[in-house]
Design a protein around this motif. Structure first.
Motif, PDB file in Angstrom:
ATOM      1  N   ILE A  16       0.915  -1.015   0.012  1.00  0.00           N
ATOM      2  CA  ILE A  16       0.111  -0.063  -0.056  1.00  0.00           C
ATOM      3  C   ILE A  16       0.829   1.262   0.038  1.00  0.00           C
ATOM      4  O   ILE A  16       1.886   1.191   0.858  1.00  0.00           O
ATOM      5  CB  ILE A  16      -1.033  -0.029   1.199  1.00  0.00           C
ATOM      6  CG1 ILE A  16      -1.775  -0.998   1.240  1.00  0.00           C
ATOM      7  CG2 ILE A  16      -1.484   1.372   1.516  1.00  0.00           C
ATOM      8  CD1 ILE A  16      -2.843  -1.270   0.154  1.00  0.00           C
ATOM      9  N   ILE A  17       0.645   2.127  -0.815  1.00  0.00           N
ATOM     10  CA  ILE A  17       1.387   3.269  -1.157  1.00  0.00           C
ATOM     11  C   ILE A  17       0.687   4.509  -0.999  1.00  0.00           C
ATOM     12  O   ILE A  17      -0.305   4.529  -1.746  1.00  0.00           O
ATOM     13  CB  ILE A  17       2.340   3.347  -2.224  1.00  0.00           C
ATOM     14  CG1 ILE A  17       3.145   2.257  -2.423  1.00  0.00           C
ATOM     15  CG2 ILE A  17       2.978   4.723  -2.554  1.00  0.00           C
ATOM     16  CD1 ILE A  17       3.955   2.112  -3.756  1.00  0.00           C
ATOM     17  N   PRO A  18       0.623   5.359   0.196  1.00  0.00           N
ATOM     18  CA  PRO A  18      -0.072   6.545   0.238  1.00  0.00           C
ATOM     19  C   PRO A  18       0.088   7.502  -1.085  1.00  0.00           C
ATOM     20  O   PRO A  18       1.337   7.713  -1.200  1.00  0.00           O
ATOM     21  CB  PRO A  18       0.144   7.365   1.512  1.00  0.00           C
ATOM     22  CG  PRO A  18       1.387   6.608   1.844  1.00  0.00           C
ATOM     23  CD  PRO A  18       1.464   5.286   1.079  1.00  0.00           C
ATOM     24  N   PHE A  19      -0.748   8.078  -1.776  1.00  0.00           N
ATOM     25  CA  PHE A  19      -0.603   8.699  -3.027  1.00  0.00           C
ATOM     26  C   PHE A  19      -1.281  10.134  -2.604  1.00  0.00           C
ATOM     27  O   PHE A  19      -0.865  10.976  -3.429  1.00  0.00           O
ATOM     28  CB  PHE A  19      -1.049   7.967  -4.092  1.00  0.00           C
ATOM     29  CG  PHE A  19      -2.811   8.148  -4.373  1.00  0.00           C
ATOM     30  CD1 PHE A  19      -3.544   7.071  -3.825  1.00  0.00           C
ATOM     31  CD2 PHE A  19      -3.465   9.315  -4.770  1.00  0.00           C
ATOM     32  CE1 PHE A  19      -4.817   7.238  -3.775  1.00  0.00           C
ATOM     33  CE2 PHE A  19      -4.784   9.152  -4.721  1.00  0.00           C
ATOM     34  CZ  PHE A  19      -5.499   8.152  -4.081  1.00  0.00           C
ATOM     35  N   LYS A  20      -1.848  10.217  -1.607  1.00  0.00           N
ATOM     36  CA  LYS A  20      -2.183  11.743  -1.307  1.00  0.00           C
ATOM     37  C   LYS A  20      -2.248  11.947   0.216  1.00  0.00           C
ATOM     38  O   LYS A  20      -2.805  11.112   0.753  1.00  0.00           O
ATOM     39  CB  LYS A  20      -3.600  11.874  -1.839  1.00  0.00           C
ATOM     40  CG  LYS A  20      -4.001  13.435  -1.776  1.00  0.00           C
ATOM     41  CD  LYS A  20      -5.295  13.544  -2.290  1.00  0.00           C
ATOM     42  CE  LYS A  20      -5.914  14.869  -2.044  1.00  0.00           C
ATOM     43  NZ  LYS A  20      -7.257  14.926  -2.548  1.00  0.00           N
ATOM     44  N   THR A  21      -1.456  12.707   0.622  1.00  0.00           N
ATOM     45  CA  THR A  21      -1.571  12.985   2.143  1.00  0.00           C
ATOM     46  C   THR A  21      -1.604  14.709   2.187  1.00  0.00           C
ATOM     47  O   THR A  21      -1.056  15.495   1.262  1.00  0.00           O
ATOM     48  CB  THR A  21      -0.101  12.521   2.881  1.00  0.00           C
ATOM     49  OG1 THR A  21       0.809  13.224   2.291  1.00  0.00           O
ATOM     50  CG2 THR A  21      -0.093  10.927   2.590  1.00  0.00           C
TER      51      THR A  21
END
Length: 165
Positions: A16-21
């Motif tokens: 899982i890679i956060p693409f928007k923080t």
């Protein structure tokens, strides 16, 4: 004492890679939301290097047992479509200027082989070393052994060479 670089396991191809923080390098808050999309068979790793050092709740629990000066900010990974949320932690680690003159570099300035000066580390179990182009999370042998005894996912440890050895 022996030391190890903590790295994200790059052999896991579906993390899982956060693409928007809603965070940047100067962000200070008690919690952050990170949007993810849970693809089929995607896994939540216990250690992420990007966008910043992020650890699972379980790994945070272990790290605070060894080092009381670590600071954490909650980050809630949210998949809006699936309606799922998981708590992870942004980790703020003490930075140590302990890179030895024996460290080998590539021509572009990246570190080829990290060598640290153990006299400059003092008694810290977990710390960060900043090179010219990259930084490393370092743990001592006690922390590394504790990490290896638990079923963490996505963590690799690499032994660090010590000055004069």
């Amino acid at each position: 004492m022996e030391y190890f670089i903590v790295r994200q396991d790059q052999s896991i191809t579906n993390p899982i890679i956060p693409f928007k923080t809603d965070l940047d390098d100067n962000f200070v808050c008690s919690s952050v939301f990170g949007e993810v999309i849970e693809k089929e068979n995607a896994v939540y790793l216990d250690y992420l290097e990007k966008p910043r050092r992020i650890v699972s709740d379980d790994l945070k629990g272990l790290l605070v047992k060894y080092e009381d000066n670590l600071e954490f900010t909650a980050i809630v990974f949210t998949d809006v479509k699936k309606g799922t949320q998981r708590v992870h932690w942004l980790m703020d680690i003490v930075k140590k200027n302990c890179i030895s003159d024996e460290t080998a570099y590539y021509p572009d300035g990246q570190i080829k082989e990290l060598v640290i000066d153990p006299k400059k580390v003092e008694l810290d179990c977990i710390f960060q070393v900043d090179g010219k182009k990259e930084s490393f999370t370092i743990v001592n042998l006690d922390v590394a052994e504790s990490m290896l005894r638990r079923p963490y996912l996505g963590i690799q440890l690499q032994r660090v060479k010590l000055q004069g050895r």
